[in-house]
Design a protein around this motif. Structure first.
Motif, PDB file in Angstrom:
ATOM      1  N   ALA A  46      46.354  41.320  33.197  1.00  0.00           N
ATOM      2  CA  ALA A  46      44.962  40.911  33.401  1.00  0.00           C
ATOM      3  C   ALA A  46      44.224  40.945  32.072  1.00  0.00           C
ATOM      4  CB  ALA A  46      44.280  41.844  34.403  1.00  0.00           C
ATOM      5  N   LEU A  47      43.603  39.826  31.723  1.00  0.00           N
ATOM      6  CA  LEU A  47      42.867  39.728  30.471  1.00  0.00           C
ATOM      7  C   LEU A  47      41.374  39.549  30.769  1.00  0.00           C
ATOM      8  CD1 LEU A  47      42.840  39.386  27.344  1.00  0.00           C
ATOM      9  CD2 LEU A  47      43.154  36.921  27.727  1.00  0.00           C
ATOM     10  N   VAL A  48      40.540  40.463  30.296  1.00  0.00           N
ATOM     11  CA  VAL A  48      39.091  40.333  30.460  1.00  0.00           C
ATOM     12  C   VAL A  48      38.600  39.317  29.429  1.00  0.00           C
ATOM     13  CG1 VAL A  48      36.869  41.513  30.382  1.00  0.00           C
ATOM     14  CG2 VAL A  48      38.868  42.706  31.288  1.00  0.00           C
ATOM     15  N   VAL A  49      38.207  38.135  29.909  1.00  0.00           N
ATOM     16  CA  VAL A  49      37.811  37.059  28.999  1.00  0.00           C
ATOM     17  C   VAL A  49      36.303  36.968  28.833  1.00  0.00           C
ATOM     18  CG1 VAL A  49      39.890  35.715  29.433  1.00  0.00           C
ATOM     19  CG2 VAL A  49      37.875  35.366  30.876  1.00  0.00           C
ATOM     20  N   HIS A  50      35.561  37.665  29.681  1.00  0.00           N
ATOM     21  CA  HIS A  50      34.099  37.630  29.564  1.00  0.00           C
ATOM     22  C   HIS A  50      33.519  38.889  30.173  1.00  0.00           C
ATOM     23  CE1 HIS A  50      30.013  35.985  29.463  1.00  0.00           C
ATOM     24  NE2 HIS A  50      29.881  36.342  30.724  1.00  0.00           N
ATOM     25  N   ALA A  51      32.574  39.503  29.459  1.00  0.00           N
ATOM     26  CA  ALA A  51      31.856  40.665  29.964  1.00  0.00           C
ATOM     27  C   ALA A  51      30.410  40.557  29.516  1.00  0.00           C
ATOM     28  CB  ALA A  51      32.475  41.963  29.437  1.00  0.00           C
ATOM     29  N   LYS A  52      29.479  40.656  30.478  1.00  0.00           N
ATOM     30  CA  LYS A  52      28.063  40.521  30.142  1.00  0.00           C
ATOM     31  C   LYS A  52      27.259  41.557  30.909  1.00  0.00           C
ATOM     32  CE  LYS A  52      24.196  37.255  30.011  1.00  0.00           C
ATOM     33  NZ  LYS A  52      23.754  35.872  30.303  1.00  0.00           N
ATOM     34  N   ALA A  53      26.403  42.271  30.180  1.00  0.00           N
ATOM     35  CA  ALA A  53      25.558  43.279  30.817  1.00  0.00           C
ATOM     36  C   ALA A  53      24.583  42.622  31.785  1.00  0.00           C
ATOM     37  CB  ALA A  53      24.794  44.057  29.758  1.00  0.00           C
ATOM     38  N   MET A  54      24.454  43.227  32.957  1.00  0.00           N
ATOM     39  CA  MET A  54      23.488  42.774  33.956  1.00  0.00           C
ATOM     40  C   MET A  54      22.470  43.902  34.124  1.00  0.00           C
ATOM     41  SD  MET A  54      24.768  39.813  34.797  1.00  0.00           S
ATOM     42  CE  MET A  54      24.069  39.376  36.374  1.00  0.00           C
ATOM     43  N   GLY A  55      21.604  44.062  33.123  1.00  0.00           N
ATOM     44  CA  GLY A  55      20.728  45.213  33.089  1.00  0.00           C
ATOM     45  C   GLY A  55      21.461  46.393  32.472  1.00  0.00           C
ATOM     46  N   PRO A  56      20.863  47.573  32.475  1.00  0.00           N
ATOM     47  CA  PRO A  56      21.456  48.720  31.800  1.00  0.00           C
ATOM     48  C   PRO A  56      22.642  49.348  32.524  1.00  0.00           C
ATOM     49  CG  PRO A  56      19.418  49.366  32.885  1.00  0.00           C
ATOM     50  CD  PRO A  56      19.521  47.875  33.011  1.00  0.00           C
ATOM     51  N   VAL A  62      34.633  38.332  33.896  1.00  0.00           N
ATOM     52  CA  VAL A  62      35.550  37.272  34.273  1.00  0.00           C
ATOM     53  C   VAL A  62      36.922  37.700  33.760  1.00  0.00           C
ATOM     54  CG1 VAL A  62      36.202  34.852  34.011  1.00  0.00           C
ATOM     55  CG2 VAL A  62      33.777  35.482  34.151  1.00  0.00           C
ATOM     56  N   VAL A  63      37.908  37.707  34.664  1.00  0.00           N
ATOM     57  CA  VAL A  63      39.254  38.164  34.317  1.00  0.00           C
ATOM     58  C   VAL A  63      40.250  37.042  34.576  1.00  0.00           C
ATOM     59  CG1 VAL A  63      41.057  39.869  34.802  1.00  0.00           C
ATOM     60  CG2 VAL A  63      38.646  40.542  34.892  1.00  0.00           C
ATOM     61  N   TYR A  64      41.183  36.869  33.657  1.00  0.00           N
ATOM     62  CA  TYR A  64      42.189  35.813  33.744  1.00  0.00           C
ATOM     63  C   TYR A  64      43.570  36.460  33.724  1.00  0.00           C
ATOM     64  CZ  TYR A  64      44.537  31.347  32.644  1.00  0.00           C
ATOM     65  OH  TYR A  64      45.328  30.229  32.668  1.00  0.00           O
ATOM     66  N   GLY A  65      44.461  36.018  34.589  1.00  0.00           N
ATOM     67  CA  GLY A  65      45.807  36.584  34.594  1.00  0.00           C
ATOM     68  C   GLY A  65      46.706  35.927  35.621  1.00  0.00           C
ATOM     69  N   ARG A  66      47.887  36.512  35.780  1.00  0.00           N
ATOM     70  CA  ARG A  66      48.911  35.916  36.643  1.00  0.00           C
ATOM     71  C   ARG A  66      49.080  36.719  37.927  1.00  0.00           C
ATOM     72  NH1 ARG A  66      52.462  35.876  33.212  1.00  0.00           N
ATOM     73  NH2 ARG A  66      52.445  33.659  32.642  1.00  0.00           N
ATOM     74  N   VAL A  67      49.270  35.996  39.043  1.00  0.00           N
ATOM     75  CA  VAL A  67      49.616  36.628  40.311  1.00  0.00           C
ATOM     76  C   VAL A  67      50.967  36.085  40.774  1.00  0.00           C
ATOM     77  CG1 VAL A  67      47.221  36.980  41.017  1.00  0.00           C
ATOM     78  CG2 VAL A  67      48.392  34.878  41.681  1.00  0.00           C
ATOM     79  N   ASN A  68      51.653  36.881  41.578  1.00  0.00           N
ATOM     80  CA  ASN A  68      52.951  36.460  42.103  1.00  0.00           C
ATOM     81  C   ASN A  68      52.868  36.010  43.565  1.00  0.00           C
ATOM     82  OD1 ASN A  68      54.517  37.037  39.745  1.00  0.00           O
ATOM     83  ND2 ASN A  68      54.311  39.227  40.217  1.00  0.00           N
ATOM     84  N   HIS A  69      51.651  36.029  44.110  1.00  0.00           N
ATOM     85  CA  HIS A  69      51.481  35.650  45.509  1.00  0.00           C
ATOM     86  C   HIS A  69      51.725  34.158  45.714  1.00  0.00           C
ATOM     87  CE1 HIS A  69      49.823  39.606  45.843  1.00  0.00           C
ATOM     88  NE2 HIS A  69      48.809  39.319  45.057  1.00  0.00           N
ATOM     89  N   LEU A  70      52.274  33.837  46.878  1.00  0.00           N
ATOM     90  CA  LEU A  70      52.530  32.450  47.260  1.00  0.00           C
ATOM     91  C   LEU A  70      51.634  32.074  48.430  1.00  0.00           C
ATOM     92  CD1 LEU A  70      56.437  32.484  47.185  1.00  0.00           C
ATOM     93  CD2 LEU A  70      54.896  31.707  45.371  1.00  0.00           C
TER      94      LEU A  70
END
Length: 248
Positions: A46-56, A62-70
């Motif tokens: 899992a790669l965290v590609v975006h992180a933004k504070a929503m207040g303090p 937003v996380v990008y990665g691979r799943v093995n589910h079909l």
């Protein structure tokens, strides 16, 4: 093929992107927590590609990665459209010959919901997705009550207008408000009307599942992307075509 895997960069690579918020201040620890959550969801790596504070005290990820589910598409359950799509001209003609009066639809956003975009898109003449709203149909009388209408107010106005159908839009979903409000509305109409005189109950909104009609006590659930023409065709099918078959 009925067995599928998510697609990201290449066919069948299993790559997905998800977003969520954690009640943590934006930090390296928070990013690590987001990656850990994604791992537990089956996203690896899992790669965290975006992180933004929503207040303090909150951070959106937003996380990008691979799943093995079909996905087995042969087991997917959906609600198929069981009525024909009709043009405005066909709807008007069917109502005029079948009911011999105008069909009355009362619409509203109930409870604390103040978002009228959905109900206006279906009912107002300007419409949605290139289709005119129900006000465009000369044989349909539209009564749009707007936002934050209480259930008792809706029932009272439905009685006053002798409504054939009730169209409720729900956008606010915090604490399942859309579910609670819809069940309250359904119960109120079933209590206030004999079963053979109750208006058709229809609910719509972006977070409704079309398969929930029975659970919610309504006749039909319309999900996101529904157009005025679909609603008009459904109303005509249920209130005109079906009644003619029953009376035949």
């Amino acid at each position: 093929m009925t067995i599928l895997r998510p697609y990201g960069d290449t066919t069948g690579d299993g790559m997905v992107q998800v977003s969520f918020t954690l009640p943590m201040a934006n930090s390296k620890v928070a990013e690590g927590a987001a990656a850990q959550l994604a791992n537990k969801m089956g996203i690896e790596p899992a790669l965290v590609v975006h992180a933004k504070a929503m207040g303090p005290d909150f951070t959106f990820f937003v996380v990008y990665g691979r799943v093995n589910h079909l996905v087995d598409t042969s087991t997917v359950e959906i609600v198929e459209r069981d009525y024909p799509l009709m043009t405005p001209k066909e709807v008007n003609a069917a109502i005029k010959s079948g009911l011999r009066r105008r069909l009355t639809v009362v619409g509203a956003c109930i409870g604390s919901d103040a978002h009228t975009v959905g109900i206006d898109a279906i009912m107002n003449i300007k419409g949605f997705a290139g289709e005119k709203g129900l006000e465009y149909y000369r044989e349909i009388k539209v009564v749009n009550l707007g936002a934050q209408v209480s259930v008792p107010q809706l029932v009272a106005r439905a009685r006053e207008e002798r409504a054939d159908a009730i169209l409720v839009s729900q956008v606010v979903t915090q604490r399942d408000a859309h579910i609670v409000n819809t069940k309250e509305m359904s119960a109120a109409f079933r209590e206030s009307y004999p079963s053979d005189r109750r208006p058709l109950l229809i609910v719509g909104g972006p977070r409704f599942d079309e398969k929930m009609a029975g659970e919610l006590g309504v006749d039909r659930v319309f999900a996101r992307g529904t157009t005025p023409g679909e609603v008009a065709s459904y109303l005509t099918h249920q209130l005109v075509s079906n009644r003619k078959k029953v009376g035949a």
